[in-house]
Design an enzyme around this catalytic site. Structure first.
Site, PDB file in Angstrom:
ATOM      1  N   GLU A 128       0.838  -1.198   0.000  1.00  0.00           N
ATOM      2  CA  GLU A 128       0.000   0.000   0.000  1.00  0.00           C
ATOM      3  C   GLU A 128       0.874   1.249   0.000  1.00  0.00           C
ATOM      4  O   GLU A 128       2.084   1.169   0.257  1.00  0.00           O
ATOM      5  CB  GLU A 128      -0.914  -0.002   1.226  1.00  0.00           C
ATOM      6  CG  GLU A 128      -1.881  -1.167   1.239  1.00  0.00           C
ATOM      7  CD  GLU A 128      -2.855  -1.142   2.412  1.00  0.00           C
ATOM      8  OE1 GLU A 128      -3.649  -2.090   2.512  1.00  0.00           O
ATOM      9  OE2 GLU A 128      -2.816  -0.183   3.210  1.00  0.00           O
ATOM     10  N   THR A 159       2.422  -5.562  -9.509  1.00  0.00           N
ATOM     11  CA  THR A 159       2.958  -6.108 -10.753  1.00  0.00           C
ATOM     12  C   THR A 159       1.849  -6.761 -11.576  1.00  0.00           C
ATOM     13  O   THR A 159       1.042  -7.533 -11.057  1.00  0.00           O
ATOM     14  CB  THR A 159       4.058  -7.138 -10.460  1.00  0.00           C
ATOM     15  OG1 THR A 159       5.102  -6.510  -9.711  1.00  0.00           O
ATOM     16  CG2 THR A 159       4.643  -7.694 -11.748  1.00  0.00           C
ATOM     17  N   GLU A 368       9.598  -7.940  -2.798  1.00  0.00           N
ATOM     18  CA  GLU A 368       9.397  -9.168  -2.014  1.00  0.00           C
ATOM     19  C   GLU A 368      10.232  -9.169  -0.734  1.00  0.00           C
ATOM     20  O   GLU A 368      10.767 -10.188  -0.313  1.00  0.00           O
ATOM     21  CB  GLU A 368       9.657 -10.420  -2.868  1.00  0.00           C
ATOM     22  CG  GLU A 368       8.634 -10.554  -3.976  1.00  0.00           C
ATOM     23  CD  GLU A 368       8.481 -11.951  -4.516  1.00  0.00           C
ATOM     24  OE1 GLU A 368       8.652 -12.908  -3.750  1.00  0.00           O
ATOM     25  OE2 GLU A 368       8.175 -12.074  -5.701  1.00  0.00           O
TER      26      GLU A 368
END
Length: 388
Positions: A128, A159, A368
Site C-alpha cells: 500500500e 505487478t 518481495e
C-alpha cells in the site's frame, strides 16, 4: 515432500528454456527497451511452452515443478532480461501460490487452469502507499455487509495489474486487531465493479514490466472469495508469508541468472578490450574483479539450490529463504557493479547491454522484502533459535 516432474521431462524443459532465452529473448531485449512492451508473439510462445503454469499442479493444467526445479528454470530464463520473467512471475509465484497452498477445491478448480495456461494473469495486491515492508500495517479495509465483504483502499506497485484477470487482495477485516491478525486474503476478479487500475508506473529499469496503483472503491465480494473459505477469515497474512517464502527462492534464482549473464558479458569484454598492449583480462586488477564475481555467483547458486531443496523436503524454509533472497540479490548487485567497472567508460553508455542490466538488477534488492527486511528476519530467527 515435493517431487516435481521426472528427470527426463525436467531436462527437456531446461534445454527448451535455456534455448528460448538465448535465441528468442536476448535478441528481443532492445525492442522491449525501446517500446516498453513485451512483443505479443513472445507472450504467445511463453504460453505455448507452459511457462505461466510452471508451479501450478498438473491436475489443474500446470507443469507442477518442485521449488528446486523452478529455481533452475528461472535461473535459465533470467539469463535474458528480467522483463520477460516479470510477465510470468506472478502466475508462477505470489499471484497464484496463495490459491495453490490455501485455496478451497472450488477456488483451485475455478482459477488455476486459466492461470496455468496464461489466459488469466494473477496479481498479488499486498503493498500500500504507506505500508510496503510493514505488511501488518495494512489499511485497505474489507467491511462485512451480510454475506458479503466490501473492500475499500489503494494498493501500490502491483505487478501486472494492467494485465490482471484476478487479484489476490489483502484487506483488514477486523479493525480492532493490530498488526497481521486482522488481515484476510480475498480472490477478486479484475472486472469486479469498483476496481480502477492506474496507468503503469515509470521506473528506473526493467522496461516492459508493468506495475500500477490499484484502487478499490466499495468493491463487493462474497465471503467465499476468502482464500480457503470463511474459516480462514483473518488468516490472510499467513497465506502471504507462505507465498513469499517460495517467492524469495524464486527471486534468488533470478539474481543468479542475471549474475551469470553479467559475468559472461564482462568476461567477453575483458578478453576483447585491449589496453597497454594486451587484453584487459590479463591485468591482475581486472582479474580480481572477475574472480570476485565468480565467487559471489557460485555461492549464490549453491545457496539458492540448497534452500529450494530444503523447501521441497520440509514444506518451508523461512530463515533459509530470507538468507537466499538477501545474499543472492546483494551478490548480483556487486556483480553488476564490477561488470560495469570492467567496461570502464563504455559501461556507462546505453550502447552496451551492461548499462541496462545494471539498472534492471537494482530492483531485486527491494521487492518481495527489502534487504533490510531480510536482515531483520534472519537476525530475529537466529536469536530465537539460539535462545531456545
Amino acid at each position: 515432500m515435493a517431487s516435481g516432474v521426472d528427470d527426463d521431462v525436467f531436462q527437456q524443459l531446461m534445454d527448451a528454456v535455456a534455448r528460448f532465452a538465448r535465441e528468442r529473448l536476448i535478441p528481443a531485449e532492445r525492442r522491449v527497451e525501446e517500446e516498453n512492451e513485451v512483443p505479443a508473439e513472445i507472450i504467445a510462445e511463453m504460453r505455448e511452452m507452459g511457462l505461466f503454469g510452471l508451479s501450478t499442479p498438473q491436475e489443474f493444467g500446470g507443469i507442477g515443478v518442485s521449488a528446486a526445479q523452478e529455481a533452475q528454470l528461472i535461473e535459465a530464463l533470467c539469463y535474458a532480461s528480467l522483463s520477460f520473467r516479470s510477465l510470468i512471475g506472478t502466475n508462477v509465484g505470489i499471484g497464484s501460490q496463495g490459491i495453490v497452498m490455501d485455496g478451497t477445491p472450488d477456488q483451485r478448480t475455478r482459477w488455476l487452469p486459466g492461470i496455468a495456461s496464461g489466459e488469466i494473469i494473477a496479481s498479488f495486491a499486498l503493498t500500500e502507499p504507506d505500508h510496503g515492508s510493514d505488511a501488518g500495517g495494512i489499511r485497505c479495509a474489507a467491511r462485512r455487509e451480510g454475506g458479503d465483504f466490501v473492500i475499500t483502499g489503494t494498493k501500490r506497485y502491483i505487478t501486472n495489474a494492467v494485465r490482471a484477470g484476478v487479484f489476490t487482495v489483502f484487506a483488514r477485516t477486523d479493525p480492532d486487531r493490530e498488526g497481521a491478525d486482522g488481515v484476510t486474503a480475498f480472490i477478486v476478479p479484475a472486472d469486479t465493479p469498483g476496481i480502477t487500475v492506474s496507468a503503469p508506473d515509470r521506473k528506473m529499469g526493467q522496461r516492459g514490466t508493468k506495475t500500477s496503483d490499484v484502487m478499490f472503491d466499495d468493491v463487493r465480494v462474497p465471503e467465499n472469495a476468502i482464500i480457503g473459505g470463511p474459516d480462514r477469515l483473518h488468516q490472510g497474512f499467513r497465506t502471504a508469508m507462505k507465498a513469499l517464502d517460495r517467492g524469495r527462492i524464486h527471486v534468488g534464482a533470478m539474481a543468479v541468472g542475471q549474475g551469470q549473464r553479467m559475468l559472461d558479458i564482462a568476461t567477453d569484454y575483458a578478453q576483447e578490450r585491449r589496453q597497454f598492449g594486451k587484453p584487459i583480462g590479463q591485468h591482475q586488477l581486472v582479474q580480481g574483479l572477475l574472480a570476485d564475481c565468480q565467487a559471489d555467483l557460485h555461492a549464490a547458486r549453491a545457496l539458492c539450490r540448497a534452500t529450494a531443496d530444503t523447501y521441497d523436503r520440509e514444506g518451508q524454509a523461512i530463515l533459509q529463504a530470507s538468507c537466499t533472497k538477501y545474499f543472492c540479490t546483494e551478490a548480483a548487485g556487486r556483480i553488476a557493479d564490477r561488470a560495469l567497472q570492467i567496461h570502464g567508460g563504455a559501461g556507462y553508455m546505453a550502447d552496451y547491454d551492461i548499462e541496462r542490466l545494471y539498472r534492471d538488477i537494482r530492483l531485486l534488492r527491494i521487492y518481495e522484502g527489502t534487504s533490510q527486511i531480510q536482515q531483520l528476519i534472519i537476525a530475529r530467527r537466529t536469536l530465537a533459535a539460539r535462545a531456545a
